[in-house]
Design a protein around this motif. Structure first.
Motif, mmCIF file in Angstrom:
data_model
loop_
_atom_site.group_PDB
_atom_site.id
_atom_site.type_symbol
_atom_site.label_atom_id
_atom_site.label_comp_id
_atom_site.label_asym_id
_atom_site.label_seq_id
_atom_site.Cartn_x
_atom_site.Cartn_y
_atom_site.Cartn_z
ATOM 1 N N GLY A 156 0.799 -1.253 -0.106
ATOM 2 C CA GLY A 156 -0.122 0.105 0.008
ATOM 3 C C GLY A 156 0.747 1.208 0.050
ATOM 4 N N ASP A 157 2.090 1.155 0.282
ATOM 5 C CA ASP A 157 2.830 2.563 0.029
ATOM 6 C C ASP A 157 2.822 2.927 -1.320
ATOM 7 O OD1 ASP A 157 3.786 2.485 2.625
ATOM 8 O OD2 ASP A 157 5.622 1.167 2.416
ATOM 9 N N ASN A 158 2.930 2.222 -2.319
ATOM 10 C CA ASN A 158 2.762 2.605 -3.765
ATOM 11 C C ASN A 158 1.722 1.726 -4.220
ATOM 12 O OD1 ASN A 158 5.113 4.548 -4.165
ATOM 13 N ND2 ASN A 158 5.842 3.105 -2.804
ATOM 14 N N ILE A 159 0.857 2.235 -5.091
ATOM 15 C CA ILE A 159 -0.101 1.261 -5.705
ATOM 16 C C ILE A 159 -0.101 1.598 -7.310
ATOM 17 C CG2 ILE A 159 -1.466 0.737 -3.946
ATOM 18 C CD1 ILE A 159 -3.711 2.598 -4.992
ATOM 19 N N GLY A 160 -0.614 0.544 -8.174
ATOM 20 C CA GLY A 160 -0.991 0.904 -9.253
ATOM 21 C C GLY A 160 -2.545 0.712 -9.451
ATOM 22 N N LEU A 161 -3.114 0.932 -10.452
ATOM 23 C CA LEU A 161 -4.715 0.741 -10.412
ATOM 24 C C LEU A 161 -4.991 0.145 -11.921
ATOM 25 C CD1 LEU A 161 -5.901 4.310 -9.218
ATOM 26 C CD2 LEU A 161 -6.290 1.995 -8.035
ATOM 27 N N LEU A 162 -5.987 -0.951 -11.750
ATOM 28 C CA LEU A 162 -6.420 -1.443 -12.710
ATOM 29 C C LEU A 162 -7.860 -0.658 -12.898
ATOM 30 C CD1 LEU A 162 -6.675 -3.571 -15.322
ATOM 31 C CD2 LEU A 162 -7.601 -5.182 -13.594
ATOM 32 N N ILE A 163 -8.356 -0.074 -13.727
ATOM 33 C CA ILE A 163 -9.472 0.643 -14.009
ATOM 34 C C ILE A 163 -10.427 0.051 -15.057
ATOM 35 C CG2 ILE A 163 -10.577 2.743 -14.188
ATOM 36 C CD1 ILE A 163 -7.633 4.165 -13.678
ATOM 37 N N GLU A 164 -11.662 -0.543 -14.726
ATOM 38 C CA GLU A 164 -12.271 -1.444 -15.742
ATOM 39 C C GLU A 164 -13.719 -0.636 -15.831
ATOM 40 O OE1 GLU A 164 -11.692 -5.863 -14.814
ATOM 41 O OE2 GLU A 164 -11.361 -4.521 -12.739
ATOM 42 N N ASP A 165 -14.118 -0.384 -17.191
ATOM 43 C CA ASP A 165 -15.507 -0.271 -17.510
ATOM 44 C C ASP A 165 -16.341 -1.332 -17.343
ATOM 45 O OD1 ASP A 165 -17.835 0.268 -18.830
ATOM 46 O OD2 ASP A 165 -16.880 2.095 -19.835
ATOM 47 N N LEU A 166 -17.114 -1.614 -16.600
ATOM 48 C CA LEU A 166 -17.785 -2.870 -16.278
ATOM 49 C C LEU A 166 -18.915 -3.204 -17.472
ATOM 50 C CD1 LEU A 166 -18.515 -2.836 -12.544
ATOM 51 C CD2 LEU A 166 -16.608 -3.877 -13.736
ATOM 52 N N ASP A 167 -19.327 -1.963 -18.084
ATOM 53 C CA ASP A 167 -20.363 -2.124 -19.182
ATOM 54 C C ASP A 167 -19.878 -2.579 -20.182
ATOM 55 O OD1 ASP A 167 -22.395 -1.371 -17.609
ATOM 56 O OD2 ASP A 167 -22.029 0.664 -17.935
#
Length: 308
Positions: free
Chosen positions: A183-194
Protein backbone atom coordinates in the motif's frame (compact mmCIF):
# COMPACT_ATOMS: atom_id res chain seq x y z
CA UNK A 1 -14.89 5.27 -19.81
CA UNK A 2 -13.15 8.60 -20.26
CA UNK A 3 -9.68 9.46 -19.01
CA UNK A 4 -8.03 12.87 -19.17
CA UNK A 5 -4.32 13.28 -18.50
CA UNK A 6 -4.24 16.41 -16.35
CA UNK A 7 -0.48 16.33 -15.85
CA UNK A 8 2.16 14.13 -17.47
CA UNK A 9 5.48 15.19 -15.90
CA UNK A 10 7.32 13.87 -12.87
CA UNK A 11 7.87 15.96 -9.74
CA UNK A 12 8.93 19.50 -10.56
CA UNK A 13 7.11 19.54 -13.90
CA UNK A 14 8.66 20.52 -17.21
CA UNK A 15 10.49 22.82 -17.37
CA UNK A 16 11.49 22.48 -13.74
CA UNK A 17 11.71 25.90 -12.12
CA UNK A 18 15.41 25.70 -11.19
CA UNK A 19 16.73 23.35 -13.86
CA UNK A 20 18.94 24.26 -16.81
CA UNK A 21 19.39 20.82 -18.31
CA UNK A 22 19.28 20.55 -22.09
CA UNK A 23 15.52 19.96 -22.07
CA UNK A 24 14.51 22.75 -19.67
CA UNK A 25 16.86 25.34 -21.14
CA UNK A 26 15.89 24.36 -24.67
CA UNK A 27 12.17 24.71 -23.98
CA UNK A 28 12.63 28.14 -22.41
CA UNK A 29 14.78 29.41 -25.29
CA UNK A 30 12.61 27.87 -27.99
CA UNK A 31 15.53 25.87 -29.40
CA UNK A 32 13.89 22.56 -28.48
CA UNK A 33 10.66 21.26 -30.02
CA UNK A 34 8.89 20.19 -26.86
CA UNK A 35 5.75 20.85 -24.82
CA UNK A 36 5.55 22.09 -21.25
CA UNK A 37 3.99 19.65 -18.79
CA UNK A 38 2.57 19.83 -15.27
CA UNK A 39 3.00 17.20 -12.56
CA UNK A 40 1.30 13.87 -13.12
CA UNK A 41 -2.38 13.27 -12.46
CA UNK A 42 -5.33 11.82 -14.35
CA UNK A 43 -9.11 12.09 -14.07
CA UNK A 44 -11.52 9.20 -14.77
CA UNK A 45 -15.23 9.41 -15.58
CA UNK A 46 -18.09 7.32 -16.88
CA UNK A 47 -20.48 10.11 -17.92
CA UNK A 48 -18.12 13.05 -18.48
CA UNK A 49 -19.67 15.05 -15.63
CA UNK A 50 -18.39 13.40 -12.45
CA UNK A 51 -14.74 12.43 -12.15
CA UNK A 52 -12.35 10.58 -9.87
CA UNK A 53 -9.12 12.54 -9.55
CA UNK A 54 -6.19 10.12 -9.39
CA UNK A 55 -3.51 11.99 -7.42
CA UNK A 56 -3.72 15.68 -6.57
CA UNK A 57 -0.59 17.40 -7.84
CA UNK A 58 0.67 20.83 -6.74
CA UNK A 59 -0.46 22.01 -10.21
CA UNK A 60 -4.11 21.04 -9.66
CA UNK A 61 -5.54 24.57 -9.98
CA UNK A 62 -3.86 25.11 -13.36
CA UNK A 63 -5.01 21.65 -14.43
CA UNK A 64 -8.63 22.39 -13.46
CA UNK A 65 -8.53 25.69 -15.35
CA UNK A 66 -7.25 23.85 -18.43
CA UNK A 67 -9.95 21.16 -18.18
CA UNK A 68 -13.51 22.55 -18.54
CA UNK A 69 -15.00 19.10 -17.88
CA UNK A 70 -13.89 19.38 -14.24
CA UNK A 71 -16.10 22.46 -13.79
CA UNK A 72 -19.62 21.50 -14.96
CA UNK A 73 -21.13 24.62 -13.27
CA UNK A 74 -24.34 22.92 -12.10
CA UNK A 75 -24.63 25.29 -9.12
CA UNK A 76 -23.04 28.43 -7.70
CA UNK A 77 -20.29 26.36 -6.11
CA UNK A 78 -19.58 23.17 -8.04
CA UNK A 79 -16.88 20.75 -9.12
CA UNK A 80 -16.77 17.72 -11.35
CA UNK A 81 -14.38 16.09 -8.87
CA UNK A 82 -16.43 13.47 -7.02
CA UNK A 83 -13.50 11.94 -5.13
CA UNK A 84 -9.70 11.75 -5.01
CA UNK A 85 -7.73 8.49 -5.10
CA UNK A 86 -4.04 8.46 -4.18
CA UNK A 87 -1.32 6.17 -5.49
CA UNK A 88 1.16 7.09 -2.77
CA UNK A 89 2.04 9.92 -0.36
CA UNK A 90 4.64 11.65 -2.55
CA UNK A 91 4.65 15.47 -2.43
CA UNK A 92 3.95 15.74 -6.16
CA UNK A 93 0.86 13.52 -5.79
CA UNK A 94 -0.79 14.85 -2.63
CA UNK A 95 -0.10 18.52 -1.93
CA UNK A 96 -2.79 19.58 -4.40
CA UNK A 97 -5.30 18.44 -1.77
CA UNK A 98 -4.66 21.75 0.00
CA UNK A 99 -5.87 23.61 -3.09
CA UNK A 100 -9.28 21.88 -2.81
CA UNK A 101 -9.91 23.20 0.70
CA UNK A 102 -12.78 25.56 -0.25
CA UNK A 103 -15.06 22.72 -1.32
CA UNK A 104 -17.23 20.19 0.46
CA UNK A 105 -15.84 17.39 2.61
CA UNK A 106 -13.39 15.55 0.38
CA UNK A 107 -13.86 11.80 -0.20
CA UNK A 108 -10.32 10.41 -0.20
CA UNK A 109 -9.41 6.86 -1.23
CA UNK A 110 -5.97 5.63 -0.19
CA UNK A 111 -4.20 2.83 1.63
CA UNK A 112 -3.69 2.75 5.40
CA UNK A 113 0.03 3.50 5.02
CA UNK A 114 -0.63 6.58 2.86
CA UNK A 115 -3.34 7.72 5.28
CA UNK A 116 -0.85 7.36 8.13
CA UNK A 117 1.73 9.49 6.29
CA UNK A 118 -0.88 12.19 5.61
CA UNK A 119 -1.74 12.36 9.30
CA UNK A 120 1.82 12.32 10.68
CA UNK A 121 4.97 12.88 8.60
CA UNK A 122 3.17 15.06 6.01
CA UNK A 123 0.09 16.14 8.04
CA UNK A 124 -2.23 17.40 5.30
CA UNK A 125 -5.31 15.77 6.83
CA UNK A 126 -5.08 17.70 10.15
CA UNK A 127 -4.65 20.92 8.17
CA UNK A 128 -7.66 20.17 5.96
CA UNK A 129 -9.76 19.40 9.05
CA UNK A 130 -9.84 23.19 9.60
CA UNK A 131 -11.30 23.71 6.12
CA UNK A 132 -13.32 21.22 4.07
CA UNK A 133 -12.30 18.11 5.99
CA UNK A 134 -11.54 14.68 4.58
CA UNK A 135 -13.63 11.50 4.63
CA UNK A 136 -11.29 8.51 4.33
CA UNK A 137 -12.18 5.40 2.33
CA UNK A 138 -9.52 2.76 2.94
CA UNK A 139 -8.02 0.72 0.13
CA UNK A 140 -7.63 -2.67 1.79
CA UNK A 141 -4.98 -5.29 1.14
CA UNK A 142 -6.03 -8.94 0.90
CA UNK A 143 -4.31 -11.11 3.52
CA UNK A 144 -1.14 -9.02 3.45
CA UNK A 145 -0.39 -9.84 -0.19
CA UNK A 146 -0.05 -7.50 -3.19
CA UNK A 147 -3.70 -7.85 -4.19
CA UNK A 148 -6.14 -5.27 -2.83
CA UNK A 149 -9.92 -5.20 -2.75
CA UNK A 150 -11.65 -3.49 -5.72
CA UNK A 151 -13.74 -0.39 -5.04
CA UNK A 152 -16.48 1.54 -6.80
CA UNK A 153 -16.87 5.25 -6.15
CA UNK A 154 -20.39 6.67 -5.60
CA UNK A 155 -21.35 8.82 -8.56
CA UNK A 156 -18.95 6.95 -10.86
CA UNK A 157 -21.10 3.83 -11.23
CA UNK A 158 -19.96 1.32 -13.80
CA UNK A 159 -16.25 1.81 -13.20
CA UNK A 160 -14.26 -0.46 -10.88
CA UNK A 161 -10.87 0.48 -9.42
CA UNK A 162 -8.65 -2.42 -8.34
CA UNK A 163 -5.47 -1.32 -6.52
CA UNK A 164 -2.33 -3.42 -6.84
CA UNK A 165 0.55 -2.95 -4.42
CA UNK A 166 3.80 -2.12 -6.25
CA UNK A 167 7.48 -2.40 -5.48
CA UNK A 168 8.66 1.20 -5.40
CA UNK A 169 9.69 3.76 -2.78
CA UNK A 170 7.69 5.49 -0.05
CA UNK A 171 8.44 9.24 0.28
CA UNK A 172 11.70 10.29 1.99
CA UNK A 173 9.73 11.61 5.00
CA UNK A 174 7.77 8.38 5.44
CA UNK A 175 8.75 5.93 8.22
CA UNK A 176 8.22 3.22 5.57
CA UNK A 177 10.97 4.61 3.30
CA UNK A 178 13.48 1.87 4.04
CA UNK A 179 10.89 -0.76 4.98
CA UNK A 180 8.31 -0.66 2.18
CA UNK A 181 5.04 -2.43 2.72
CA UNK A 182 1.78 -3.22 0.98
CA UNK A 183 0.00 0.00 0.00
CA UNK A 184 2.96 2.40 0.13
CA UNK A 185 2.73 2.54 -3.67
CA UNK A 186 -0.08 1.20 -5.82
CA UNK A 187 -1.02 0.77 -9.44
CA UNK A 188 -4.64 0.83 -10.53
CA UNK A 189 -6.54 -1.47 -12.84
CA UNK A 190 -9.48 0.68 -13.94
CA UNK A 191 -12.32 -1.21 -15.63
CA UNK A 192 -15.44 -0.13 -17.49
CA UNK A 193 -17.84 -2.84 -16.33
CA UNK A 194 -20.34 -2.17 -19.14
CA UNK A 195 -17.89 -2.26 -22.03
CA UNK A 196 -15.40 -4.70 -20.55
CA UNK A 197 -12.47 -2.39 -21.30
CA UNK A 198 -9.65 -1.50 -18.93
CA UNK A 199 -6.56 0.62 -18.34
CA UNK A 200 -3.64 -0.14 -16.04
CA UNK A 201 -2.23 3.03 -14.49
CA UNK A 202 1.13 3.00 -12.70
CA UNK A 203 3.10 6.30 -12.77
CA UNK A 204 5.69 4.86 -10.39
CA UNK A 205 6.81 1.33 -11.24
CA UNK A 206 10.05 -0.16 -9.96
CA UNK A 207 9.67 -3.84 -10.85
CA UNK A 208 7.50 -6.09 -13.01
CA UNK A 209 6.16 -8.58 -10.49
CA UNK A 210 3.82 -11.41 -11.54
CA UNK A 211 0.63 -9.57 -10.52
CA UNK A 212 1.84 -6.45 -12.37
CA UNK A 213 2.63 -8.46 -15.49
CA UNK A 214 -0.85 -9.99 -15.37
CA UNK A 215 -2.43 -6.53 -15.15
CA UNK A 216 -0.33 -5.26 -18.05
CA UNK A 217 -1.26 -8.25 -20.21
CA UNK A 218 -4.96 -7.97 -19.44
CA UNK A 219 -5.40 -4.23 -20.05
CA UNK A 220 -6.56 -2.59 -23.27
CA UNK A 221 -4.45 0.47 -22.45
CA UNK A 222 -1.40 0.82 -20.20
CA UNK A 223 -0.41 4.20 -18.78
CA UNK A 224 2.88 3.57 -17.01
CA UNK A 225 6.10 4.95 -15.55
CA UNK A 226 8.07 7.03 -18.07
CA UNK A 227 10.31 8.82 -15.57
CA UNK A 228 13.81 8.05 -16.88
CA UNK A 229 15.33 6.88 -20.15
CA UNK A 230 18.40 5.28 -18.57
CA UNK A 231 19.24 3.77 -15.21
CA UNK A 232 21.99 6.35 -14.54
CA UNK A 233 20.33 9.40 -16.12
CA UNK A 234 20.46 11.60 -13.01
CA UNK A 235 23.97 10.56 -11.97
CA UNK A 236 25.44 11.18 -15.42
CA UNK A 237 23.96 14.69 -15.45
CA UNK A 238 25.29 15.37 -11.96
CA UNK A 239 21.83 15.98 -10.48
CA UNK A 240 21.77 13.06 -8.06
CA UNK A 241 23.78 10.17 -6.70
CA UNK A 242 20.78 7.87 -7.07
CA UNK A 243 19.91 5.58 -9.96
CA UNK A 244 16.43 5.16 -11.39
CA UNK A 245 16.08 1.96 -9.35
CA UNK A 246 17.13 3.78 -6.18
CA UNK A 247 14.22 6.16 -6.77
CA UNK A 248 11.76 3.33 -7.46
CA UNK A 249 11.52 3.66 -11.25
CA UNK A 250 12.09 1.29 -14.17
CA UNK A 251 13.92 3.12 -17.00
CA UNK A 252 12.76 2.78 -20.60
CA UNK A 253 16.03 1.54 -22.12
CA UNK A 254 18.00 -1.62 -21.41
CA UNK A 255 17.35 -5.34 -21.79
CA UNK A 256 14.80 -5.35 -18.95
CA UNK A 257 13.57 -1.77 -19.35
CA UNK A 258 10.06 -0.51 -19.98
CA UNK A 259 10.35 -0.72 -23.77
CA UNK A 260 11.15 -4.44 -23.53
CA UNK A 261 8.26 -4.91 -21.11
CA UNK A 262 5.79 -3.13 -23.36
CA UNK A 263 7.00 -5.03 -26.43
CA UNK A 264 5.90 -8.23 -24.68
CA UNK A 265 2.23 -7.22 -24.26
CA UNK A 266 -0.63 -6.72 -26.70
CA UNK A 267 -2.38 -3.65 -25.27
CA UNK A 268 -4.07 -1.45 -27.88
CA UNK A 269 -2.36 1.64 -26.48
CA UNK A 270 0.93 1.86 -24.61
CA UNK A 271 1.56 5.27 -23.05
CA UNK A 272 4.35 6.64 -20.84
CA UNK A 273 3.51 9.16 -18.10
CA UNK A 274 5.34 10.79 -15.13
CA UNK A 275 8.21 11.92 -17.37
CA UNK A 276 11.19 13.55 -15.66
CA UNK A 277 12.43 16.88 -17.03
CA UNK A 278 15.80 15.25 -17.90
CA UNK A 279 14.32 12.48 -20.05
CA UNK A 280 15.30 12.94 -23.74
CA UNK A 281 11.89 11.65 -24.89
CA UNK A 282 10.53 15.13 -24.07
CA UNK A 283 12.38 16.36 -27.17
CA UNK A 284 10.01 15.64 -30.05
CA UNK A 285 12.97 15.33 -32.43
CA UNK A 286 15.21 13.12 -30.29
CA UNK A 287 16.35 9.65 -31.41
CA UNK A 288 14.87 8.31 -28.17
CA UNK A 289 11.44 9.65 -29.14
CA UNK A 290 11.83 8.02 -32.56
CA UNK A 291 12.68 4.74 -30.84
CA UNK A 292 9.45 4.86 -28.86
CA UNK A 293 7.47 5.53 -32.05
CA UNK A 294 8.99 2.47 -33.72
CA UNK A 295 7.83 0.39 -30.78
CA UNK A 296 4.31 1.83 -30.87
CA UNK A 297 4.72 3.64 -27.54
CA UNK A 298 3.12 7.04 -26.97
CA UNK A 299 4.27 9.85 -24.68
CA UNK A 300 1.52 11.36 -22.54
CA UNK A 301 0.91 15.11 -22.66
CA UNK A 302 -1.28 17.41 -20.60
CA UNK A 303 -4.82 17.33 -21.96
CA UNK A 304 -4.48 13.91 -23.65
CA UNK A 305 -7.85 12.13 -23.72
CA UNK A 306 -8.31 8.37 -23.69
CA UNK A 307 -11.68 6.80 -24.50
CA UNK A 308 -12.20 3.11 -23.81
Amino acid sequence: MKIIVLGSAAGGGFPQWNCNCRNCAGLRSGSLRATARTQSSIAVSKDGNDWVLINASPDILAQIRATPALQPARSRRDSGIAAVMLMDAQVDHVTGLLMLREGKTLPLYCSASVWDDLNTSLPLVPVLSHYCGVRWHALHAVDGGPAMLPVEVPGIEGIRFTPLSLTSKAPPYSPHRTHPGVGDNIGLLIEDLDKGTSVFYAPGLGAIEPHVEAALRGADCVLVDGTFWTQDEMTELGFSRKSAADMGHLPQSGAEGMIAVLDSIDARRKILIHINNTNPILDDDSPQRATLARHGIEVAFDGMEIHL
